[in-house]
Each structure stands twice: as C-alpha cells, then as structure tokens.
Scaffold this motif. Structure first.
Motif, PDB file in Angstrom:
ATOM      1  N   ALA A  54       0.838  -1.200   0.000  1.00  0.00           N
ATOM      2  CA  ALA A  54       0.000   0.000   0.000  1.00  0.00           C
ATOM      3  C   ALA A  54       0.874   1.252   0.000  1.00  0.00           C
ATOM      4  CB  ALA A  54      -0.917  -0.003   1.215  1.00  0.00           C
ATOM      5  N   LYS A  55       0.454   2.271  -0.741  1.00  0.00           N
ATOM      6  CA  LYS A  55       1.263   3.490  -0.880  1.00  0.00           C
ATOM      7  C   LYS A  55       1.413   4.223   0.453  1.00  0.00           C
ATOM      8  CE  LYS A  55      -0.364   4.093  -5.650  1.00  0.00           C
ATOM      9  NZ  LYS A  55      -1.191   4.929  -6.562  1.00  0.00           N
ATOM     10  N   LYS A  56       0.342   4.297   1.203  1.00  0.00           N
ATOM     11  CA  LYS A  56       0.370   4.936   2.512  1.00  0.00           C
ATOM     12  C   LYS A  56      -0.024   3.889   3.558  1.00  0.00           C
ATOM     13  CE  LYS A  56       1.238   9.260   1.304  1.00  0.00           C
ATOM     14  NZ  LYS A  56       2.437  10.015   1.784  1.00  0.00           N
ATOM     15  N   ARG A  57       0.811   3.747   4.575  1.00  0.00           N
ATOM     16  CA  ARG A  57       0.529   2.800   5.657  1.00  0.00           C
ATOM     17  C   ARG A  57       0.463   3.597   6.952  1.00  0.00           C
ATOM     18  NH1 ARG A  57       4.459   0.919   2.492  1.00  0.00           N
ATOM     19  NH2 ARG A  57       6.101   1.251   4.061  1.00  0.00           N
ATOM     20  N   VAL A  58      -0.750   3.629   7.551  1.00  0.00           N
ATOM     21  CA  VAL A  58      -1.051   4.581   8.621  1.00  0.00           C
ATOM     22  C   VAL A  58      -1.356   3.828   9.915  1.00  0.00           C
ATOM     23  CG1 VAL A  58      -2.523   6.527   9.291  1.00  0.00           C
ATOM     24  CG2 VAL A  58      -2.077   6.068   6.851  1.00  0.00           C
ATOM     25  N   GLY A  59      -0.723   4.257  11.011  1.00  0.00           N
ATOM     26  CA  GLY A  59      -0.994   3.614  12.290  1.00  0.00           C
ATOM     27  C   GLY A  59      -0.259   4.314  13.414  1.00  0.00           C
ATOM     28  N   PHE A  60      -0.332   3.713  14.595  1.00  0.00           N
ATOM     29  CA  PHE A  60       0.345   4.273  15.755  1.00  0.00           C
ATOM     30  C   PHE A  60       1.785   3.776  15.817  1.00  0.00           C
ATOM     31  CE2 PHE A  60      -4.138   4.475  17.294  1.00  0.00           C
ATOM     32  CZ  PHE A  60      -4.209   5.861  17.358  1.00  0.00           C
ATOM     33  N   ALA A  61       2.659   4.626  16.320  1.00  0.00           N
ATOM     34  CA  ALA A  61       4.103   4.357  16.311  1.00  0.00           C
ATOM     35  C   ALA A  61       4.501   3.477  17.486  1.00  0.00           C
ATOM     36  CB  ALA A  61       4.879   5.668  16.342  1.00  0.00           C
ATOM     37  N   LYS A  62       4.151   2.199  17.424  1.00  0.00           N
ATOM     38  CA  LYS A  62       4.588   1.232  18.425  1.00  0.00           C
ATOM     39  C   LYS A  62       4.700  -0.122  17.761  1.00  0.00           C
ATOM     40  CE  LYS A  62      -0.196   1.080  20.107  1.00  0.00           C
ATOM     41  NZ  LYS A  62      -1.052   1.264  21.288  1.00  0.00           N
ATOM     42  N   GLU A  63       5.386  -1.036  18.422  1.00  0.00           N
ATOM     43  CA  GLU A  63       5.581  -2.396  17.890  1.00  0.00           C
ATOM     44  C   GLU A  63       6.200  -2.402  16.489  1.00  0.00           C
ATOM     45  OE1 GLU A  63       5.199  -5.155  19.500  1.00  0.00           O
ATOM     46  OE2 GLU A  63       4.210  -4.382  21.282  1.00  0.00           O
ATOM     47  N   GLY A  64       7.163  -1.512  16.234  1.00  0.00           N
ATOM     48  CA  GLY A  64       7.813  -1.486  14.934  1.00  0.00           C
ATOM     49  C   GLY A  64       7.196  -0.524  13.946  1.00  0.00           C
ATOM     50  N   GLY A  65       6.223   0.254  14.392  1.00  0.00           N
ATOM     51  CA  GLY A  65       5.557   1.197  13.500  1.00  0.00           C
ATOM     52  C   GLY A  65       6.481   2.224  12.876  1.00  0.00           C
ATOM     53  N   PHE A  66       7.554   2.565  13.595  1.00  0.00           N
ATOM     54  CA  PHE A  66       8.485   3.573  13.074  1.00  0.00           C
ATOM     55  C   PHE A  66       9.110   3.129  11.757  1.00  0.00           C
ATOM     56  CE2 PHE A  66      12.668   5.567  12.719  1.00  0.00           C
ATOM     57  CZ  PHE A  66      12.334   6.906  12.880  1.00  0.00           C
TER      58      PHE A  66
END
Length: 328
Positions: A101-113
């Motif tokens: 997916a071009k944009k992957r959106v979520g909260f910055a935890k569990e490897g989100g960074f």
C-alpha cells in the motif's frame, strides 16, 4: 482510491472500530473500503455497513511473521492506496508492509516507526473508539464529528420477556464468580417472574455456563444458548431481546451496537476506555469499593478471585433492568 483497514483482533474492539470504518467512508465516499479481520470474526465484519470486501486472516493457515508477510503479499494485486492499521501488533505492521500500500497509517509502536509511512503517537486517556478516530484525524487533518458505533440492523421480532445474560469473559478478572453469578440468577428469576433468562457464550465457554446454572432456582425459565450461535446469529438474538446483563466483554459491545439495552458490569476493566460507546439505554455498574479498581489485569493477583466482581450490588442490577422487563 482503494482503502484497506486491518481491524482489531478482539470482538469488542472490532465492534468499536465500526465508528472508524464509518468515518473512513465519510472521508472517502467514492473509495473501495476493504478490511482484514481474524477469520473467527469475519461474521461480524460482514455486518459493518460501509465495507466492500472482507479478507479473512487465519493464524493457523499463515503461521508466524513469514505467514503474515505471505498473506499481505497476496493482496498486492489489489493495489491499495491506503492501509490503516488498528491492532497494536508487529504482525499487523508486517502485513501492512507486505501489501505494498502506498500509505501505511498507524500508531508508532511495535515497529511502527520502520513499517509505516505515516505514524502517530498513541493518545492518552481516550476511549478506544476515540483513539481509532484520532488516527484518522491526524492523517487527514479533518475533525470527525459523527461518532457512533453501529452494525447493520437485525430484522427480527422483539421478545420483551427475554433477558440475555453473559457472565463470561476471556479474562478471568472480568468473569463472574460462580457463587456470585448463581445468587444474581436467583434474584433475577424471583424478581422478573414473567421473564426468561437466556445465557450466551462461545463454545469454549459452554462448560462454565453449565456450571453456573446448575442447581439454580426456576430452572424452567432459563435457556442455555452457549456455543449454539454464530456471531451474526448472536447479533440477531440480541436485537430481539428486551435487554442484556453482561460482564465487560465483547458481547457487551455487540449488544450495544445493535441497540439492545445493555447493563454492563465492570471489575478489572476500565470503563472510561472500553465501556460500550453508545450511551442510549446503557448502564455501567461498578462496585468501586477497592483501591485496586480498575487494575486492567487479566487475573487477580491480590485476592486470587475477582473480588471487584463479588462486591457488585445485585439491587443496582435489578433497578437498572426494571425499566426493560416485566416484574412482580
């Protein structure tokens, strides 16, 4: 525009995410909106009105992070523009990356960074519904005004003499102790003499329900549906019932979403973040007599049994249900 949403992993959280799905539809009205959901919860995803396609995911079929990546990669042909990730898990983030997916959106935890293109800090002290909507607001820069948890209407006739009872929970600290449950049942049947008590539960909870209702008074007015309904069937049963008395659990959210008057009993859980969201015909009861409430732990380390559940006031339950049920 094609949008893919990774729904949460628990029944209650999936129900709470319906407000997010509705807001995504309102934000992108002409888009295709698809979801990924645990295979066991696909029946509920099918009742969310704004969804175009459901991709069921099974951990048994796609084991480990390698299996998760393979599942996501299988969806690359869909060419999704946006992937919204709602679970707080590394596996869901790996899945997001694999979809391309071009944009992957979520909260910055569990490897989100590393695995998200747009990541945001999880807000503190918000209800779970508002937490999900916060994610969409941060990504779009738009305020979400409409906030309602809902599922498709259930076409069914109302039984005004049926009270659903759910004393189960995945967490031991939120499950009703057997002796306390039996005392509540006897008080309910003696007070609401024209009502039938219908017990619900997942197949793995059937043994607990059997133990709970063994030897109680007025057994002829008790039905045991534990393990006998699928999730859409349970939603329909709820919609047809006068009310539900339930522990803090997925069924509490499901009943609230289909409009069933809900009396929910809280012990270890925090009602400020995970109570059913719609306030109409909702009563939240807590004993509030212990310094450790709410501990939000799955087992009671201090007392061994959930004393916060034992201390709940039965008369408060009766008073809350009197509005909805025929009584002596």
């Amino acid at each position: 525009m094609k949008v893919l949403i990774r729904l949460p992993n628990w029944l209650g959280d999936v129900v709470m995410s319906t407000a997010f799905v509705a807001a995504v539809r309102e934000t992108y009205p002409d888009s295709a909106i698809d979801v990924i959901v645990k295979k066991e919860l696909a029946g509920i995803a099918a009742l969310i009105p704004e969804i175009d396609k459901v991709h069921p995911f099974s951990k048994l079929e796609y084991k480990g992070l390698g299996g998760v990546y393979r599942f996501g990669k299988n969806l690359r042909g869909e060419k999704y523009d946006i992937f919204f990730n709602l679970p707080a898990s590394l596996s869901s983030l790996v899945m997001a990356r694999a979809t391309g997916a071009k944009k992957r959106v979520g909260f910055a935890k569990e490897g989100g960074f590393f695995l998200l293109t747009n990541r945001y800090k999880t807000p503190a002290n918000l209800h779970r519904v508002d937490e999900y909507l916060f994610l969409l607001e941060q990504f779009t820069g738009k305020n979400i005004a409409t906030r309602k948890v809902k599922l498709l209407p259930q076409p069914t006739e109302k039984n005004n003499a049926r009270l659903l009872v759910n004393f189960n929970s995945e967490a031991e600290s939120r499950r009703m102790p057997v002796d306390k449950g039996r005392a509540i049942i006897n008080l309910l049947t003696s007070t609401f003499t024209g009502a039938t008590l219908t017990f619900i539960g997942a197949p793995k909870e059937a043994a607990f329900v059997d133990e709970l209702i063994a030897g109680v008074d007025n057994r002829e007015r008790i039905e045991n549906f534990a393990g006998k309904t699928n999730l859409p069937g349970l939603a329909a049963l709820m919609a047809s019932s006068a009310a539900i008395l339930t522990t803090d659990s997925g069924p509490a959210h499901l009943a609230n979403a289909v409009g069933t008057p809900t009396v929910v009993l809280f012990g270890a859980g925090n009602e400020h973040s995970t109570a059913p969201y719609n306030k109409h015909n909702l009563t939240v009861l807590r004993a509030g007599k212990l310094d450790c409430e709410p501990c939000i732990k799955n087992t009671c380390k201090l007392y061994g049994i959930p004393k916060c559940m034992q201390l709940l006031d039965e008369l408060q339950m009766i008073n809350a249900l009197t509005v909805y049920l025929p009584h002596a």
